[in-house]
Design a protein around this motif. Sequence first.
Motif, short mmCIF file in Angstrom:
data_model
loop_
_atom_site.label_atom_id
_atom_site.label_comp_id
_atom_site.label_asym_id
_atom_site.label_seq_id
_atom_site.Cartn_x
_atom_site.Cartn_y
_atom_site.Cartn_z
N LYS A 1 46.25 47.99 45.83
CA LYS A 1 46.24 46.94 46.95
C LYS A 1 46.41 45.67 46.60
CE LYS A 1 45.75 48.68 50.56
NZ LYS A 1 46.60 49.04 51.80
N GLY A 2 46.51 45.42 45.35
CA GLY A 2 46.51 43.77 44.90
C GLY A 2 45.25 42.95 45.01
N PHE A 3 44.14 43.85 44.83
CA PHE A 3 42.82 43.27 44.96
C PHE A 3 42.05 43.00 43.76
CE2 PHE A 3 43.11 44.47 49.78
CZ PHE A 3 42.86 43.00 50.25
N GLY A 4 42.74 43.84 42.81
CA GLY A 4 41.97 43.69 41.54
C GLY A 4 42.72 44.37 40.48
N THR A 5 42.10 44.18 39.11
CA THR A 5 42.60 44.82 37.91
C THR A 5 41.65 45.34 36.86
OG1 THR A 5 44.43 44.61 36.23
CG2 THR A 5 43.10 42.70 36.94
N ARG A 6 42.06 46.30 36.29
CA ARG A 6 41.03 46.62 35.20
C ARG A 6 40.94 45.55 34.31
NH1 ARG A 6 39.31 51.72 34.00
NH2 ARG A 6 41.12 52.66 35.38
#
Length: 859
Positions: free
Chosen positions: A412-417
């Motif tokens: 969704k483009g709200f975060g990343t590992r």
Amino acid sequence: MATKSTDYNFHDIEPHWQTFWEKNRSFCAENDSARPKYYVLDMFPYPSGSGLHIGHPEGYTATDIIARYKRARGFNVLHPIGWDAFGLPAEQHAVKTGTHPASNTQNNIVNFKRQIKALGFSYDWEREIDTTDPKYFRWTQWIFLQLFKRGLAYVDERPVWWCPELRTVLANEEVIEGRSEVGGFPVERRNLRQWVLRITAYAERLLADLKEVDWPESTKRMQEAWIGRSEGAEILFPLEHPTAGTLKIFTTRPDTLFGCTYMVIAPEHPLVDTLTSKAQAPAVEAYRKKASAKSDLERTDLAKEKSGVFTGSFAINPVNGQRVPVWIADYVLMGYGTGAIMAVPGQDERDWEFAELYQLPIVRTVQPPADFRGKAFLEDGPALNSANAEVSLNGLHIDAAKSTIIGWLERKGFGTRRVNYKLRDWLFSRQRYWGEPFPIAWVSEADYAKAKLGRSDLPAEPVTFVQGGVIHFALPLPDEALPLVLPEVQSYLPSGTGESPLANETTWLEVWLDFKTGKAVPASAPKPMGDRWVRARRETNTMPQWAGSCWYYLRFLDPRNDRALASSAALQYWGTPDLYVGGAEHAVLHLLYARFWHKVLFDLGVVPPSEPFKKLFHQGIILGEDGEKMSKSRGNVVNPDSIIASHGTDTLRLYLMFLGPLEAMKPWNPRGIEGVHRFLQKVWREMIAADGSVSAKISATGTDTPEVSKLLHETIKKVGDDIENLRFNTAISQMMIFVNALQKAPRFGRDTAAKFLQLLAPFAPHIAEELWERLGNSGSVMAATWPTFDAGKLASSEVKLVFQVNGKHRGDQFVPVGTTQEVALDLARANSRVSPYLEGKVVKRVVFVPGKILNIVVD
């Protein structure tokens, strides 16, 4: 021979042999020896005005025993000493007296050196270094330039303690409960331009390479915790404010995102002004001012009362679209993570307490057990209340829930590992005079561009800062311009602007600089001819005391080299210390910073191994006689000078090692030193007759009794093994047992006496040298090859002795077979578990079953 005295006259013996060793260069290491090398190093001291205290020679004696032992085993031993001599106390003294810090520092070094030499340590004084010597800090500056050129040094505004009344920056130790130590004036946190080293670029290697070193596990754990590697997710929270964009946070528990009911940002966060509503502005400003007077330690103390203030703005939780209020709280630090957190009170105790205090919603996202009666639940369990139309975590346990939600956030483009580290970049500058000057000059953009055309050693990305709308560029001095030395100053008082006293020295500060050679002339003079001259302002910050101690172990390898910090041959031969001994208080900062610098030098191809210290050992703290940490205010400080005067250096050395295990914390006991002194007197009497001649019990051709012969070989083996394993107290116990056996024996051979003196020599070198010579041996006992034992003559040599006080078990210890009641009592008194039960008590009776039990009956 020191004296013809028939008595053990340490006042004559010890100075005589110290002079002998110095005249004969007995402890000078060779850089081109064919012998195997052994490099043993102490953490070098800061030469304070108060001189040595009894804690210094504890570690120094241990390394000296190792050094002397290794020489006897045929090693080419490097055992150096030097001075970590830059520091705040010398500058404070200069401010008060007007005396140059160098003068005070050198006076302190003279005193330290006198005291250390009196202790008979086998240091190679020809390799002595001093971090304040320009010939030394030239290479400290050179290493900084390597960091700078590799993009590992930059400038940034960072908070420091500022006293408006004194108009100066204060060190942490100069601030007491929010006020200046001098004058008691209020202090505040203020941002100033600082040099910062990018140690975080090496975080993963600093963590992973701990497995390569032989260090105490507790120290490794402390470094691991300081580096603080954590895996989680970076999450973007959209902000309702029309121009604010998003608020980025890092969390190790993205699986609890559905339970986020508020957010917290640091008081210094750059979005504070944007997010603060007009109605909340007065409260926010008051809160930020109050937070500015607290240290990071105070702010993050879990036991402190929670406090915060609402900004008036909201973020949007990306998983459920709910509005989340954004608060400011001082327990969030700008220097860690992103300076913002999502608060999940259902799964975090601090968040729960904050939510309760300010009546914020609490949503559980992990199902606690049915019998759980607490507040925040911190353990694993099935997720609940954690679903939207596209993703559900309900029923999943932590690891699976983390993986699922991170995948959704990334789609969704709200975060990343993300992997995050608690470790922060190293603030590497001080607003003081007495430190290494930075080999940096600040120039204009045009002049920097001109220099870049004429030099190939500038970093790929320039280091800059903006002041008054003008961009200033950091121009490094060329290597041939090093060392950049401190100027003489009119006053050591701070400049009043937050800069160091160097800012007042305009002749040194403002210069015309030849960017190719580093040559400079005062800016007040006409600009020299030629297109290489640029207008420059020198850096006024100085380096911290850590700088000189980050690499000193390398300079000892080749301390007079003026072409490199050490020759490649010396670096290849000596490598790094085989044993490094120092206090556990340096478990994190010094050791971490030194590892960082070493790895940079390794990457540059300067040093061969990737770690600076293969084996590390922490000596324990010696407490005062009252069981408290030694301090002037308590009046329990023990000065080694007084012990040397009353009992001699060898007695002090032996007693420090006999107090207990080297790593243990142990109280000083002035009564115990008498027993050790009697032991040395007994050694003397067994070998020297009343008329000063060799004892009649000793015969050049005579043989030992079977008991003495067997015990000699046991003693050779045990003392050697104990030295190798740093068990010096039990080695001394074994030597005491052997001397007791000599005392009872009708005769023993001169060779037996000589071998015993070789065993004693690393511990009590002065008396060993004197007796070695009196017995007719040639040369120094230090030059004799370490004795070997006959394995066929060995038997079980240790038993466990139980210590009781009034019939109750208070401790136990392995002791040599044949330990006498007298030695057992000394061991019991030195045992940290037993001694509290004997302190201040009168011994009424002793029940001793050899090799089994020692029961001490007291009032």
